[in-house]
Design an enzyme around this catalytic site. Structure first.
Site, PDB file in Angstrom:
ATOM      1  N   LYS A 208     -19.689   5.560  15.649  1.00 51.00           N
ATOM      2  CA  LYS A 208     -19.304   5.001  16.953  1.00 51.00           C
ATOM      3  C   LYS A 208     -18.304   5.988  17.545  1.00 51.00           C
ATOM      4  O   LYS A 208     -17.105   5.946  17.239  1.00 51.00           O
ATOM      5  CB  LYS A 208     -18.677   3.621  16.762  1.00 51.00           C
ATOM      6  CG  LYS A 208     -18.813   2.685  17.956  1.00 51.00           C
ATOM      7  CD  LYS A 208     -18.252   3.213  19.257  1.00 51.00           C
ATOM      8  CE  LYS A 208     -16.741   3.080  19.337  1.00 51.00           C
ATOM      9  NZ  LYS A 208     -16.215   3.713  20.588  1.00 51.00           N
TER      10      LYS A 208
ATOM     11  N   GLU B 246      -7.016   8.329   9.682  1.00 49.92           N
ATOM     12  CA  GLU B 246      -6.290   9.504  10.182  1.00 49.92           C
ATOM     13  C   GLU B 246      -5.704   9.096  11.533  1.00 49.92           C
ATOM     14  O   GLU B 246      -6.435   8.917  12.500  1.00 49.92           O
ATOM     15  CB  GLU B 246      -7.277  10.670  10.300  1.00 49.92           C
ATOM     16  CG  GLU B 246      -6.580  12.001  10.255  1.00 49.92           C
ATOM     17  CD  GLU B 246      -6.183  12.464  11.622  1.00 49.92           C
ATOM     18  OE1 GLU B 246      -5.067  12.098  12.053  1.00 49.92           O
ATOM     19  OE2 GLU B 246      -6.977  13.174  12.243  1.00 49.92           O
TER      20      GLU B 246
ATOM     21  N   CYS C 103      -3.933  15.276  17.044  1.00 51.05           N
ATOM     22  CA  CYS C 103      -3.180  14.452  16.092  1.00 51.05           C
ATOM     23  C   CYS C 103      -2.130  15.286  15.381  1.00 51.05           C
ATOM     24  O   CYS C 103      -1.039  14.813  15.098  1.00 51.05           O
ATOM     25  CB  CYS C 103      -4.125  13.783  15.116  1.00 51.05           C
ATOM     26  SG  CYS C 103      -5.407  14.866  14.517  1.00 51.05           S
TER      27      CYS C 103
ATOM     28  N   GLU D  54       4.154   9.144  19.154  1.00 47.81           N
ATOM     29  CA  GLU D  54       3.172  10.136  19.573  1.00 47.81           C
ATOM     30  C   GLU D  54       2.948  10.001  21.083  1.00 47.81           C
ATOM     31  O   GLU D  54       2.465   8.965  21.544  1.00 47.81           O
ATOM     32  CB  GLU D  54       1.870   9.845  18.808  1.00 47.81           C
ATOM     33  CG  GLU D  54       0.882  10.957  18.832  1.00 47.81           C
ATOM     34  CD  GLU D  54      -0.315  10.679  17.916  1.00 47.81           C
ATOM     35  OE1 GLU D  54      -0.773   9.529  17.860  1.00 47.81           O
ATOM     36  OE2 GLU D  54      -0.783  11.629  17.282  1.00 47.81           O
TER      37      GLU D  54
HETATM   38  P1  NAD Z   1      -8.056   4.233  19.841  1.00 47.30           P
HETATM   39  O1  NAD Z   1      -7.495   4.290  18.483  1.00 47.30           O
HETATM   40  O2  NAD Z   1      -8.074   2.896  20.483  1.00 47.30           O
HETATM   41  O3  NAD Z   1      -9.551   4.802  19.856  1.00 47.30           O
HETATM   42  C1  NAD Z   1     -10.109   5.607  18.830  1.00 47.30           C
HETATM   43  C2  NAD Z   1     -11.517   5.119  18.504  1.00 47.30           C
HETATM   44  O4  NAD Z   1     -11.440   3.759  18.045  1.00 47.30           O
HETATM   45  C3  NAD Z   1     -12.467   5.091  19.708  1.00 47.30           C
HETATM   46  O5  NAD Z   1     -13.787   5.406  19.285  1.00 47.30           O
HETATM   47  C4  NAD Z   1     -12.416   3.634  20.137  1.00 47.30           C
HETATM   48  O6  NAD Z   1     -13.560   3.205  20.845  1.00 47.30           O
HETATM   49  C5  NAD Z   1     -12.321   2.939  18.796  1.00 47.30           C
HETATM   50  N1  NAD Z   1     -11.761   1.577  18.877  1.00 47.30           N
HETATM   51  C6  NAD Z   1     -10.885   1.085  19.792  1.00 47.30           C
HETATM   52  N2  NAD Z   1     -10.640  -0.228  19.547  1.00 47.30           N
HETATM   53  C7  NAD Z   1     -11.359  -0.568  18.459  1.00 47.30           C
HETATM   54  C8  NAD Z   1     -11.532  -1.773  17.717  1.00 47.30           C
HETATM   55  N3  NAD Z   1     -10.905  -2.913  18.071  1.00 47.30           N
HETATM   56  N4  NAD Z   1     -12.337  -1.751  16.651  1.00 47.30           N
HETATM   57  C9  NAD Z   1     -12.971  -0.622  16.265  1.00 47.30           C
HETATM   58  N5  NAD Z   1     -12.877   0.541  16.936  1.00 47.30           N
HETATM   59  C10 NAD Z   1     -12.084   0.573  18.024  1.00 47.30           C
HETATM   60  O7  NAD Z   1      -7.277   5.262  20.741  1.00 47.30           O
HETATM   61  P2  NAD Z   1      -7.176   5.343  22.340  1.00 47.30           P
HETATM   62  O8  NAD Z   1      -6.907   4.006  22.960  1.00 47.30           O
HETATM   63  O9  NAD Z   1      -8.371   6.030  22.830  1.00 47.30           O
HETATM   64  O10 NAD Z   1      -5.873   6.234  22.472  1.00 47.30           O
HETATM   65  C11 NAD Z   1      -4.595   5.627  22.368  1.00 47.30           C
HETATM   66  C12 NAD Z   1      -3.625   6.460  21.585  1.00 47.30           C
HETATM   67  O11 NAD Z   1      -4.131   6.709  20.272  1.00 47.30           O
HETATM   68  C13 NAD Z   1      -3.391   7.858  22.123  1.00 47.30           C
HETATM   69  O12 NAD Z   1      -2.457   7.884  23.123  1.00 47.30           O
HETATM   70  C14 NAD Z   1      -2.948   8.594  20.893  1.00 47.30           C
HETATM   71  O13 NAD Z   1      -1.590   8.420  20.677  1.00 47.30           O
HETATM   72  C15 NAD Z   1      -3.715   7.954  19.792  1.00 47.30           C
HETATM   73  N6  NAD Z   1      -4.903   8.743  19.384  1.00 47.30           N
HETATM   74  C16 NAD Z   1      -4.809   9.496  18.267  1.00 47.30           C
HETATM   75  C17 NAD Z   1      -5.892  10.256  17.863  1.00 47.30           C
HETATM   76  C18 NAD Z   1      -5.828  11.097  16.636  1.00 47.30           C
HETATM   77  O14 NAD Z   1      -6.590  12.039  16.488  1.00 47.30           O
HETATM   78  N7  NAD Z   1      -4.969  10.785  15.713  1.00 47.30           N
HETATM   79  C19 NAD Z   1      -7.061  10.261  18.598  1.00 47.30           C
HETATM   80  C20 NAD Z   1      -7.136   9.471  19.745  1.00 47.30           C
HETATM   81  C21 NAD Z   1      -6.040   8.715  20.122  1.00 47.30           C
END
Ligand code: NAD
Length: 479
Positions: free
Chosen positions: A173, A248, A282, A381
Site C-alpha cells: 500500500k 521505520e 527520515c 521531526e
Molecule cells: P503517515 O505515517 O500517515 O503515512 C505513511 C504511510 O502510512 C502512507 O502510505 C499512508 O497512507 C499510510 N497510513 C496512514 N494512515 C494509516 C492507517 N491508519 N493505517 C495504515 N496505514 C496508514 O505520514 P504522513 O501523514 O504522510 O506524514 C506525516 C508525518 O510523518 C510527516 O510530517 C513526517 O514527519 C512523517 N513521515 C516520516 C516518514 C519517514 O520516512 N520516516 C515518511 C513519511 C512521513
C-alpha cells in the site's frame, strides 16, 4: 501502466468502490492524473492473489530462481532509469537529479537482493549425542508493506526487494501523495518473470486501504515506514492477529561537529543532509551540534551556504524542490512560526526562484540558531528543510544533546580525534553512526533502522533478509 487501477495478480484492476484520488504535481499544485481509491475489498483481492502465489509457483521457486528474477528486474529498472526518474520527480516534486539517484538506488536494491537470495541459510547446532539439529530460514508467507511518499521507489525497493528475495509474496500500500513509480515498477516485475500474485499494489488512503492491510488476518508480516503516530496504529491493528511489524519512523538526527573537524569537508555535507529531498528524509541531519569555540564561525559559513540555495520546480533541478503537499507546507510553516514566536533566531534562508509557480508547495531552506534543548524544534521531526543549530561545551554535553530526543535513527560525528570517534560511536544512541561523513538514506548494503521512537527492526543489507524470514529449528533423532 493504467490510470486509476490497482496491480493485483499481475493485472490492472479497477477499484472495487469505483472511486479515485487526484494526484497533484507539488511543483505547481495542479492535478495531473489519478489513483484508484482502494478499500478493504481491494486489499482482500490482493491478499488472496498473494497467498495463491505463495502456495503456488512463487513458493515453489528455488532461491536461485528468485535471485534471477530479481536480477532481471534490476536490469529492467536500470534500462528505464530515465522514465522512472521523470515520473518520480513529477510525482514527489524532488529535483530531477535526486530522482535519478533514487532510480539508481532502486536498481541497486534489486541487484543486491538478487545476489543475496541464495545465500540465506541456517546453521547446524550441537545437541545431544544421537541427534542432528539444524535451522532453516523460511519466508513469513504474505507480507504487507506500507510505504510513504518521500522516497516511493527507494523505500518500496528496499522492503519488497528483501521480502521477495526471502521468498515472500507481497501486498504493497504505497502513499496516496506519491506512488506512480511503484506502480510502474510492479509492471516491470511481471515483465522480469515474477509470477502473478507475488507482488500486488493497492493504492489509496491510509485510513482505508492502509488500515485494511494492517488488520488483515491473512498477512504474516508488516513493514511500515512513516510517522510515529501511524506506526503505533499499525502495530495495534497488527497485534489483533499477532503479526510482527518492522517500523521505520524517522528521526531528529544530530550532526556533531568538534572544533578539530575538517570543516571544509563537513560543510557541504551538513547542508545537503538537510536540504536533500527538501528535508523530507527520515534520516535527514536536522540538528547541527557545534562545539562552542567554533559555533559563530561555522554558523557564518553555514549561513552563507544556506543563502546561496535555490528552490524551484522539480524540472528546474535546483538545490531543493517543493514540499510534497499543502499539508506538509503548513506543517513546516507552523514550526517556523513557533520559532519566530519563541524568539529563536534565523541565521539565513535560501531563495525560491521567481519562475516557481505560486500554487506550488515551496519552502526555502532555513537555518535556525540557539534552539533550546527542550523546544519542539529540537525534539520533533519537522520533515522540511529546517536545520536547528545548537552549541555544546564538551563531549558529555554533545552526547546529552544528541541523545536528548525521543528519536535515535542516524548520527553524524565530525572530529579528527580517533579515540573520540570510537567513544562517541558507542555513546550515541542511534541505529547508524557516520564518522566524518553522513549517509542520509544511502547505502543499500548497510543495515538501517532506529532505536526509541525511530522504530524497530532493520531494513537494508543482509539484516533485512532475517527480518523477512522466520527461523525454524529441526531436531532429528537418529541414534
Ligand atoms: P503517515 O505515517 O500517515 O503515512 C505513511 C504511510 O502510512 C502512507 O502510505 C499512508 O497512507 C499510510 N497510513 C496512514 N494512515 C494509516 C492507517 N491508519 N493505517 C495504515 N496505514 C496508514 O505520514 P504522513 O501523514 O504522510 O506524514 C506525516 C508525518 O510523518 C510527516 O510530517 C513526517 O514527519 C512523517 N513521515 C516520516 C516518514 C519517514 O520516512 N520516516 C515518511 C513519511 C512521513
Amino acid at each position: 501502466m493504467e490510470e486509476a487501477k490497482h496491480f493485483i495478480g499481475s493485472e490492472w484492476v479497477a477499484p472495487a468502490g469505483g472511486e479515485t484520488i487526484p494526484v497533484l504535481d507539488p511543483s505547481d499544485g495542479q492535478p495531473f492524473t489519478q489513483l484508484a481509491r482502494g478499500t478493504a475489498a481491494d486489499i482482500e483481492a490482493a491478499v488472496r492473489a498473494a497467498r495463491h502465489a505463495f502456495e503456488g509457483p512463487w513458493g515453489a521457486a528455488s532461491a536461485a530462481d528468485r535471485g534471477r528474477i530479481l536480477y532481471r528486474l534490476s536490469m529492467l529498472v536500470a534500462a528505464r532509469h530515465d522514465e522512472l526518474a521523470q515520473l518520480e520527480a513529477r510525482d514527489t516534486g524532488k529535483p530531477l537529479r535526486q530522482a535519478r539517484a533514487d532510480a539508481a538506488a532502486l536498481a541497486r536494491y534489486f541487484e543486491f537482493y538478487a545476489g543475496a537470495a541464495d545465500k540465506l541459510h541456517g546453521e547446524t547446532l550441537p545437541y545431544q549425542t544421537g541427534y542432528t539439529v539444524f535451522t532453516v530460514r523460511e519466508p513469513h508467507g504474505v507480507t504487507g508493506h506500507i510505504v510513504p511518499w518521500n522516497y516511493p521507489m527507494q523505500i518500496f525497493g528496499r522492503s519488497v526487494g528483501a521480502a521477495l528475495a526471502a521468498g515472500n509474496a507481497c501486498v504493497v500500500k504505497p502513499a496516496e501523495d506519491a506512488c506512480l513509480s511503484v506502480l510502474r515498477v510492479a509492471e516491470l516485475a511481471a515483465e522480469a518473470g515474477l509470477p502473478a500474485g507475488a507482488l500486488n499494489i493497492v493504492t489509496g488512503y491510509g485510513h482505508e486501504a492502509g488500515a485494511a492491510l494492517a488488520r488483515h488476518a491473512g498477512i504474516d508480516h508488516i513493514s511500515f515506514t512513516g510517522s510515529p503516530e501511524t506506526g503505533k496504529l499499525v502495530v495495534q491493528m497488527a497485534a489483533e492477529n499477532h503479526v510482527p511489524v518492522t517500523l521505520e519512523l524517522g528521526g531528529k538526527s544530530p550532526q556533531i561537529v568538534f572544533a578539530d573537524a575538517d570543516l571544509d569537508a563537513a560543510l557541504p555535507v551538513l547542508v545537503s543532509a538537510i536540504v536533500q529531498n527538501a528535508g523530507q528524509t527520515c534520516s535527514a541531519g536536522s540538528r547541527v551540534l557545534i562545539e562552542r569555540s567554533i559555533y559563530e564561525p561555522l554558523l557564518d559559513r553555514l549561513g552563507a551556504a544556506f543563502s546561496a540555495l535555490r528552490v524551484g520546480p522539480s524540472h528546474a533541478d535546483l538545490d531543493c524542490g517543493p514540499l510534497i503537499s499543502a499539508k506538509q507546507q503548513q506543517r513546516v510553516w507552523d514550526f517556523l512560526s513557533d520559532a519566530h514566536h519563541d524568539g529563536i533566531g534565523m541565521v539565513a534562508h535560501g531563495e525560491i526562484i521567481h519562475e516557481a509557480p505560486e500554487t506550488g508547495f515551496y519552502q526555502a531552506p532555513t537555518l535556525l540558531r540557539d534552539v533550546p534543548a527542550g523546544h519542539h524544534l529540537a525534539n520533533e521531526e519537522v520533515f522540511g528543510p529546517v536545520l536547528a543549530a545548537m552549541s555544546f561545551a564538551d563531549e558529555d554535553e554533545a552526547v546529552a544533546l544528541a541523545n536528548g530526543t525521543p528519536y535515535g535513527l542516524v548520527a553524524g560525528i565530525w572530529t579528527r580525534d580517533g579515540a573520540r570517534q570510537l567513544r562517541l560511536a558507542r555513546r550515541v544512541r542511534s541505529g547508524q553512526v557516520f564518522i566524518n561523513n553522513y549517509g542520509a538514506g544511502g547505502g543499500v548494503e548497510l543495515p538501517f533502522g532506529g532505536v526509541k521512537h525511530s522504530g524497530h527492526g532493520r531494513e537494508k543489507g543482509f539484516e533485512a533478509l532475517y527480518g523477512f524470514t522466520v527461523l525454524k529449528t529441526v531436531a532429528i533423532r537418529h541414534g
